[in-house]
Design an enzyme around this catalytic site. Structure first.
Site, short mmCIF file in Angstrom:
data_model
loop_
_atom_site.label_atom_id
_atom_site.label_comp_id
_atom_site.label_asym_id
_atom_site.label_seq_id
_atom_site.Cartn_x
_atom_site.Cartn_y
_atom_site.Cartn_z
N LYS A 13 17.39 -17.20 1.75
CA LYS A 13 18.91 -17.53 1.18
C LYS A 13 19.39 -16.57 0.17
O LYS A 13 20.65 -15.92 0.19
CB LYS A 13 19.32 -18.83 0.99
CG LYS A 13 20.69 -19.24 1.04
CD LYS A 13 20.96 -20.58 1.75
CE LYS A 13 20.75 -21.71 0.73
NZ LYS A 13 21.68 -21.78 -0.32
N SER A 14 18.78 -16.69 -0.92
CA SER A 14 19.42 -16.12 -2.09
C SER A 14 19.38 -14.69 -1.98
O SER A 14 20.28 -13.75 -2.51
CB SER A 14 18.53 -16.42 -3.33
OG SER A 14 18.59 -17.69 -3.70
N GLY A 85 27.66 -22.65 -3.54
CA GLY A 85 27.58 -22.31 -4.67
C GLY A 85 27.43 -21.01 -5.26
O GLY A 85 27.93 -20.25 -5.88
N ARG A 113 31.67 -29.06 -7.76
CA ARG A 113 30.41 -28.81 -8.66
C ARG A 113 30.90 -27.86 -9.71
O ARG A 113 31.93 -27.29 -9.53
CB ARG A 113 29.55 -27.54 -7.58
CG ARG A 113 28.86 -28.55 -6.65
CD ARG A 113 28.09 -27.88 -5.50
NE ARG A 113 26.97 -27.07 -6.15
CZ ARG A 113 25.89 -26.52 -5.96
NH1 ARG A 113 26.13 -26.06 -4.40
NH2 ARG A 113 25.14 -25.75 -6.50
N SER A 157 20.20 -20.59 -14.91
CA SER A 157 20.77 -20.69 -13.56
C SER A 157 20.92 -19.30 -13.38
O SER A 157 21.57 -18.67 -14.01
CB SER A 157 22.21 -21.36 -13.78
OG SER A 157 23.13 -21.04 -12.58
N ASP A 305 15.26 -26.00 -6.18
CA ASP A 305 15.66 -26.49 -4.72
C ASP A 305 14.65 -27.46 -4.04
O ASP A 305 14.90 -28.19 -3.15
CB ASP A 305 16.04 -25.18 -3.80
CG ASP A 305 17.36 -24.66 -4.54
OD1 ASP A 305 18.10 -25.22 -5.37
OD2 ASP A 305 17.14 -23.21 -4.27
N LYS A 332 23.92 -30.46 -7.75
CA LYS A 332 23.60 -29.54 -6.75
C LYS A 332 24.59 -30.05 -5.50
O LYS A 332 25.72 -30.63 -5.57
CB LYS A 332 22.11 -29.70 -6.33
CG LYS A 332 21.37 -29.01 -7.52
CD LYS A 332 21.77 -27.61 -7.34
CE LYS A 332 20.64 -26.93 -8.64
NZ LYS A 332 20.93 -25.44 -8.63
N ARG A 336 21.31 -34.91 -6.63
CA ARG A 336 20.02 -35.23 -5.95
C ARG A 336 19.16 -35.93 -6.58
O ARG A 336 18.07 -36.35 -5.97
CB ARG A 336 19.25 -33.74 -5.90
CG ARG A 336 20.01 -32.89 -4.74
CD ARG A 336 19.23 -31.59 -4.39
NE ARG A 336 19.80 -30.96 -3.39
CZ ARG A 336 19.84 -29.60 -3.13
NH1 ARG A 336 19.19 -28.73 -3.84
NH2 ARG A 336 20.37 -28.96 -2.04
C1 S3P Z 1 20.59 -19.70 -6.24
C2 S3P Z 1 20.21 -20.42 -7.79
C3 S3P Z 1 19.98 -21.79 -8.02
C4 S3P Z 1 19.52 -22.49 -6.42
C5 S3P Z 1 20.45 -22.13 -5.31
C6 S3P Z 1 20.46 -20.64 -5.25
C7 S3P Z 1 20.70 -18.32 -6.31
O1 S3P Z 1 21.38 -22.40 -8.41
O2 S3P Z 1 19.56 -23.99 -6.76
O3 S3P Z 1 20.00 -22.74 -4.32
O4 S3P Z 1 20.72 -17.84 -5.07
O5 S3P Z 1 21.20 -17.59 -7.35
P1 S3P Z 1 21.59 -22.23 -10.00
O6 S3P Z 1 21.75 -20.96 -10.34
O7 S3P Z 1 22.92 -23.38 -10.11
O8 S3P Z 1 20.31 -23.20 -10.73
#
Ligand code: S3P
Length: 419
Positions: A13-14, A85, A113, A157, A305, A332, A336
């Site tokens: 996903k990222s 997010g 959030r 983050s 996660d 989140k 959570r």
């Molecule tokens: C992500 C970063 C993380 C993760 C999220 C995806 C990303 O969040 O929890 O599911 O793709 O950069 P945070 O940056 O808020 O820790």
């Protein structure tokens, strides 16, 4: 219960979000294979379309024609980020560098959030950002000429770090970000692959000014956060083995697997050739007898996660498990810490909240009760693994929320069980 077979879980996903964003900022045609076709990634596609870069329907092989690092155009309407997010925070970074106003909105969970964590650095770079009074969405970004910044982030983050890096890219200015611990580094890896100069030292990242980005050619590896659920099922099974190929094994993402080995799991991570600057390989998981562990602040960023799943595995381990230094879990897709502890108790597990984590007492009592997901995909999947175990009688109120990150999850979970 026995597990078996070979399952390639969907794309990361990222990396999928970032592939779309960098394709939009590159000059010319980018090709993306095996993107994750989930609701969150669809949110990024929709928002980029509203900013002037059309994205075709998400399929195995898509081409996006980018318009360059400074070419996104003013949106006609609110930018709807759904539940995502990553979409909100990363795209806000680019929007901050463009001479127009964008208003970010999302569903009820995303609207709660925290956005100040990105609004503050973007303001410090010269943008005007209005965040909803309770710190969330709607958020309005009035973009403009940004200047260089050296930012010390309070939380580890990747979304905050990436928002600042993307603002730097879109503004053509140098940025430096210091984190308390290193978060996932997909943005840095992709920027380097596209010709930008990025230097990482410990938990500090420095980006030199960028004029243009080369088009992207990427095959998105499978998501280690999704394969984690099937790995957990295999570990809790009574026989067989499960192979999960083509998984992204980036060290900033695989803390869950390291924790599982500490719990006593029989796990093999076979690294193959890297793809698009990311290490990739096969995970082989077998039934194992687990013991409780302590998860501390240093472990958290690389498994953030997966912590709801660790808590569910801890419920079936010998002894107690404690998770600390994970206060970010409270902001989140749901809180959570509260959601996981309440649900563990609802199915008969002794668990307690801590301000920054939780304690879980393992047992072999049958797991029975009703789980309330609060629309949180990872809570649904973590408890879905416990529901699949023989002797469990667990009801899950909302199973459809898995569409956010892993639309075929329930099918893959049943496919992994062979008898
Ligand atoms: C992500 C970063 C993380 C993760 C999220 C995806 C990303 O969040 O929890 O599911 O793709 O950069 P945070 O940056 O808020 O820790």
């Amino acid at each position: 219960m026995k597990v078996g077979g070979v399952i390639r879980v969907p794309g990361d996903k990222s990396i999928s979000h970032r592939a779309l964003i960098f394709a939009a900022l590159a000059e010319g045609a980018s090709s993306i294979r095996d993107i994750l076709p989930s609701a969150d990634v669809q949110s990024t596609a929709g928002v980029l379309g509203a900013l002037g870069v059309p994205v075709p329907p998400l399929s195995n092989d898509i081409t996006i024609v980018g318009r360059g690092v400074r070419a996104l155009t003013a949106p006609m309407d609110d930018l709807d980020c759904g539940n995502s997010g990553t979409t909100t925070r990363l795209v806000a970074g680019i929007a901050a560098a463009r001479p127009f106003t964008s208003r970010f909105v999302g569903d009820a969970s995303l609207s709660r959030r925290p956005m100040r964590r990105i609004a503050d650095p973007l303001r410090a770079m010269g943008a005007r950002v209005d965040v909803a009074p309770a710190d969330g969405l709607p958020m309005t970004v009035h973009g403009g000429n940004l200047h260089t910044i050296e930012w010390r982030s309070e939380t580890a983050s990747a979304q905050v770090k990436s928002a600042i890096l993307l603002a730097g890219v879109a503004a053509g200015v140098a940025v430096t970000v210091h984190e308390p611990a290193r978060s996932r580094d997909h943005t840095e890896r992709m920027l380097t692959a596209l010709g930008a100069t990025v230097a990482a030292r410990g938990a500090t990242v420095e980006l030199a000014p960028v004029d243009r980005l080369a088009p992207l050619r990427i095959r998105v590896p499978a998501d280690p956060s999704s394969s984690a659920f099937l790995t957990a099922l295999a570990v809790l099974a009574h026989g067989g083995k499960l192979a999960l190929p083509d998984v992204c094994l980036n060290p900033t993402r695989i803390g869950f697997y390291r924790a599982l080995v500490r719990m006593g799991a029989e796990l093999v991570l076979e690294e193959g050739e890297s793809q698009g600057g990311e290490p990739v390989g096969t995970i082989i998981a077998r039934p194992s007898s687990l013991r409780g562990i302590d998860v501390g602040r240093d472990d958290v960023p690389s498994m953030i996660d997966e912590l709801p799943l660790v808590a569910c595995l801890a419920a079936r381990a010998r002894g107690a498990t404690t998770i600390r230094g994970a206060e970010d879990l409270r902001v989140k897709e749901s809180d959570r810490i509260a959601t996981v502890v309440a649900n563990l108790r609802a199915i008969g597990v002794n668990a307690d909240e801590l301000p920054d984590g939780m304690c879980i007492e393992g047992s072999d009592r049958p797991l029975r009760g009703r789980v309330l997901t609060h629309g949180d995909h990872r809570v649904a999947m973590a408890f879905g693994v416990l529901r699949a175990l023989p002797g469990s009688a667990i009801e899950i109120d909302d199973t459809s929320c898995v569409a956010v990150s892993y639309p075929g999850f329930w099918d893959d979970l049943s496919r992994a069980v062979v008898s």
